[in-house]
Design a protein around this motif. Structure first.
Motif, PDB file in Angstrom:
ATOM      1  N   ALA A 106      -4.209 -24.910  48.807  1.00  0.00           N
ATOM      2  CA  ALA A 106      -2.887 -24.298  49.432  1.00  0.00           C
ATOM      3  C   ALA A 106      -1.903 -25.024  49.583  1.00  0.00           C
ATOM      4  CB  ALA A 106      -3.480 -23.685  50.744  1.00  0.00           C
ATOM      5  N   GLY A 107      -0.563 -24.696  49.304  1.00  0.00           N
ATOM      6  CA  GLY A 107       0.707 -25.495  49.670  1.00  0.00           C
ATOM      7  C   GLY A 107       1.050 -26.310  48.371  1.00  0.00           C
ATOM      8  N   LYS A 108      -0.023 -26.636  47.493  1.00  0.00           N
ATOM      9  CA  LYS A 108       0.165 -27.452  46.312  1.00  0.00           C
ATOM     10  C   LYS A 108      -0.255 -26.895  44.934  1.00  0.00           C
ATOM     11  CE  LYS A 108      -0.166 -31.807  48.638  1.00  0.00           C
ATOM     12  NZ  LYS A 108       1.149 -32.152  48.927  1.00  0.00           N
ATOM     13  N   VAL A 109       0.233 -25.671  44.898  1.00  0.00           N
ATOM     14  CA  VAL A 109      -0.029 -24.786  43.622  1.00  0.00           C
ATOM     15  C   VAL A 109       0.787 -25.090  42.522  1.00  0.00           C
ATOM     16  CG1 VAL A 109      -0.338 -22.623  42.630  1.00  0.00           C
ATOM     17  CG2 VAL A 109      -0.840 -22.874  45.053  1.00  0.00           C
ATOM     18  N   SER A 110       0.133 -25.208  41.385  1.00  0.00           N
ATOM     19  CA  SER A 110       0.797 -25.457  40.073  1.00  0.00           C
ATOM     20  C   SER A 110      -0.046 -24.377  39.319  1.00  0.00           C
ATOM     21  CB  SER A 110       0.805 -26.966  39.558  1.00  0.00           C
ATOM     22  OG  SER A 110      -0.572 -27.229  39.448  1.00  0.00           O
ATOM     23  N   PHE A 111       0.903 -24.848  37.739  1.00  0.00           N
ATOM     24  CA  PHE A 111      -0.107 -24.017  36.496  1.00  0.00           C
ATOM     25  C   PHE A 111      -0.513 -24.779  35.478  1.00  0.00           C
ATOM     26  CE2 PHE A 111       3.180 -20.785  38.447  1.00  0.00           C
ATOM     27  CZ  PHE A 111       2.262 -19.771  38.504  1.00  0.00           C
ATOM     28  N   ALA A 161       9.279 -26.405  39.350  1.00  0.00           N
ATOM     29  CA  ALA A 161       9.397 -27.467  40.351  1.00  0.00           C
ATOM     30  C   ALA A 161       9.110 -27.078  41.906  1.00  0.00           C
ATOM     31  CB  ALA A 161      10.523 -28.361  40.243  1.00  0.00           C
ATOM     32  N   VAL A 162       9.484 -25.620  41.677  1.00  0.00           N
ATOM     33  CA  VAL A 162       9.474 -24.969  43.093  1.00  0.00           C
ATOM     34  C   VAL A 162       8.123 -24.193  43.205  1.00  0.00           C
ATOM     35  CG1 VAL A 162      11.827 -25.155  43.474  1.00  0.00           C
ATOM     36  CG2 VAL A 162      10.763 -23.094  42.466  1.00  0.00           C
ATOM     37  N   THR A 163       7.232 -24.003  42.298  1.00  0.00           N
ATOM     38  CA  THR A 163       6.043 -23.242  42.408  1.00  0.00           C
ATOM     39  C   THR A 163       5.103 -23.336  43.626  1.00  0.00           C
ATOM     40  OG1 THR A 163       5.901 -23.345  39.957  1.00  0.00           O
ATOM     41  CG2 THR A 163       3.937 -22.924  41.080  1.00  0.00           C
ATOM     42  N   ASP A 164       5.026 -24.527  44.205  1.00  0.00           N
ATOM     43  CA  ASP A 164       4.180 -24.679  45.357  1.00  0.00           C
ATOM     44  C   ASP A 164       5.039 -23.971  46.716  1.00  0.00           C
ATOM     45  OD1 ASP A 164       6.024 -26.860  45.471  1.00  0.00           O
ATOM     46  OD2 ASP A 164       4.538 -28.052  46.310  1.00  0.00           O
ATOM     47  N   GLU A 165       6.508 -24.076  46.576  1.00  0.00           N
ATOM     48  CA  GLU A 165       7.024 -23.382  47.624  1.00  0.00           C
ATOM     49  C   GLU A 165       7.059 -21.772  47.556  1.00  0.00           C
ATOM     50  OE1 GLU A 165      11.100 -24.841  47.716  1.00  0.00           O
ATOM     51  OE2 GLU A 165      10.209 -26.913  46.936  1.00  0.00           O
ATOM     52  N   LEU A 166       6.877 -21.213  46.305  1.00  0.00           N
ATOM     53  CA  LEU A 166       6.773 -19.899  46.207  1.00  0.00           C
ATOM     54  C   LEU A 166       5.417 -19.320  46.127  1.00  0.00           C
ATOM     55  CD1 LEU A 166       9.200 -19.580  43.173  1.00  0.00           C
ATOM     56  CD2 LEU A 166       9.722 -19.112  45.687  1.00  0.00           C
ATOM     57  N   ILE A 167       4.372 -19.856  45.760  1.00  0.00           N
ATOM     58  CA  ILE A 167       2.939 -19.570  45.804  1.00  0.00           C
ATOM     59  C   ILE A 167       2.115 -20.276  46.729  1.00  0.00           C
ATOM     60  CG2 ILE A 167       0.919 -19.190  44.389  1.00  0.00           C
ATOM     61  CD1 ILE A 167       2.945 -18.833  41.881  1.00  0.00           C
ATOM     62  N   ASP A 168       1.487 -19.659  47.902  1.00  0.00           N
ATOM     63  CA  ASP A 168       0.926 -20.439  48.688  1.00  0.00           C
ATOM     64  C   ASP A 168      -0.647 -20.773  48.436  1.00  0.00           C
ATOM     65  OD1 ASP A 168       2.750 -20.167  50.906  1.00  0.00           O
ATOM     66  OD2 ASP A 168       1.959 -18.212  51.318  1.00  0.00           O
ATOM     67  N   THR A 169      -1.258 -19.817  47.659  1.00  0.00           N
ATOM     68  CA  THR A 169      -2.718 -20.249  46.935  1.00  0.00           C
ATOM     69  C   THR A 169      -2.991 -19.569  45.779  1.00  0.00           C
ATOM     70  OG1 THR A 169      -3.493 -18.069  48.109  1.00  0.00           O
ATOM     71  CG2 THR A 169      -3.609 -20.084  49.299  1.00  0.00           C
ATOM     72  N   PRO A 170      -3.628 -20.187  44.791  1.00  0.00           N
ATOM     73  CA  PRO A 170      -4.045 -19.620  43.407  1.00  0.00           C
ATOM     74  C   PRO A 170      -4.402 -18.314  43.428  1.00  0.00           C
ATOM     75  CG  PRO A 170      -4.754 -21.835  43.900  1.00  0.00           C
ATOM     76  CD  PRO A 170      -4.291 -21.543  45.016  1.00  0.00           C
ATOM     77  N   ASP A 171      -4.966 -17.804  44.323  1.00  0.00           N
ATOM     78  CA  ASP A 171      -5.408 -16.471  44.270  1.00  0.00           C
ATOM     79  C   ASP A 171      -4.533 -15.549  44.495  1.00  0.00           C
ATOM     80  OD1 ASP A 171      -5.227 -17.044  46.952  1.00  0.00           O
ATOM     81  OD2 ASP A 171      -7.180 -16.000  47.376  1.00  0.00           O
TER      82      ASP A 171
END
Length: 118
Positions: free
Chosen positions: A61-66, A32-42
């Motif tokens: 950017a800012g809405k990264v998920s897996f 649930a906090v992925t987008d807070e920890l990773i800025d961009t998929p790259d």
């Protein structure tokens, strides 16, 4: 009596092990906090979920998920990346050896919860 169908996971399962191109590893315990920890998929070179399945970071950017790139675990690749991480970065770890669980999900949980000081 019939056996109920086995539940399949179509979404990634935590924890997630992330690897940079140089082999550094990070852990995300709560997706649930992925987008807070990773800025961009790259920022993510390789990633595996709690069942050892390969993941891809996606989203703006800012809405990264897996998302899963396969529903099949890549156990050998995951264990090799973890072993490399321990050999290169875990010099202050008491044993320098990754967890030895044979069950892949238990292995991922053990790695995610291991206290590695770099």
């Amino acid at each position: 009596m019939t056996t109920p169908p086995r539940k399949t996971h179509e979404e990634p399962v935590a924890p997630v092990l992330l690897f940079s191109a140089d082999g550094h590893m990070d852990v995300i315990h709560d997706l649930a906090v992925t987008d807070e920890l990773i800025d961009t998929p790259d920022e993510v070179h390789k990633a595996f979920d709690g069942l050892g399945r390969p993941l891809q970071a996606v989203g703006p950017a800012g809405k990264v998920s897996f998302r899963l790139t396969s529903d099949q675990p890549e156990e050998a690749k995951l264990r090799a990346r973890v072993a490399r991480y321990y050999s290169v970065y875990a010099s202050r770890h008491p044993t320098g050896v990754p967890p030895q669980e044979t069950d892949l999900a238990a292995f991922v949980r053990a790695v995610a919860n291991d206290e590695v000081v770099e």
